[in-house]
Design an enzyme around this catalytic site. Structure first.
Site: not given
Length: 232
Positions: A117, A168, A200
């Protein structure tokens, strides 16, 4: 120039008990800390028993999750804000990379940087602007911060693997294709892998892909891996 915040975090020594011959730096996402990704060390250590692993805590307390850390604030997500935040954090990450390589007596070719991320954002932003290429970059569920000057600011072109969940809800899946397009235009070798039904996060198939990438960039064939495991 941005000030340097000393970074540190959990570590894992080489599984073979020897001195580090490789280094893997793991960059966590927003609101987490180094413990979030150092858990990957035992898995990757089966393939790289000669590698040291370190997962530094990001330089700032997270402004959306005060028990965690952030590389920079994501309260504002306009391209200019992302660029400014990444640029400020890059100084500390650059210094940390230099420090860790020197500590182990290693070179950039011995280094892989793995991000998740926001950690992926920092891995791409920082490593491509370093003068010497690392062995590779693995990015899970992230995006490429493109300030419109990527081609002129790209100084090194290590191989990149991007892995992203198709479902996601945090960082849109489409960000992977956008990153691939820009990286390719900059001459950076990149491969992408979509993970169906994944939100995610990092799944088992993604970890297997990442492990295979580590084998390739470190030029380890199956016989080498088997020998490493026997010696370990």
């Amino acid at each position: 120039m941005s000030s340097v915040t000393p970074l540190d975090g959990p570590r894992s020594d080489p599984a073979n008990g020897g001195s580090a011959e490789k280094l893997v730096i793991l960059l966590h996402g927003l609101g987490a800390d180094g413990n979030d990704l150092i858990a990957l060390a035992p898995l990757f250590g089966q393939i790289l028993p000669e590698a040291a692993f370190v997962a530094p805590n990001a330089p700032e307390t997270c402004d959306m999750a005060p028990n965690g850390y952030q590389w920079f604030s994501l309260q504002e997500r306009e391209p200019q804000s992302l660029h400014q935040g990444a640029e400020a954090a890059r100084t500390s990450l650059d210094a940390f990379i230099d420090q860790e390589l020197e500590k182990h007596g290693l070179e950039e070719k011995d280094l892989v940087v793995v991000g998740f991320s926001q950690g992926t954002m920092m891995a791409l932003y920082t490593c491509l602007r370093r003068p010497n290429a690392c062995a590779g970059i693995i990015g899970f569920s992230g995006l490429l911060i493109d300030n419109g000057r990527m081609e002129e600011e790209t100084k090194s072109r290590p191989p990149v693997m991007l892995i992203h969940g198709e479902e996601d809800p945090v960082v849109p899946f489409e960000c992977m294709a956008a990153a691939e397009k820009t990286l390719t235009a900059c001459g950076v070798p990149v491969q992408t892998h979509a993970r169906p039904e994944l939100e995610h996060g990092i799944d088992q198939d993604g970890l297997v892909m990442a492990a295979g990438f580590l084998q390739v960039v470190y030029d380890k064939n199956p016989d080498d891996i088997a020998q490493d495991q026997q010696e370990g």
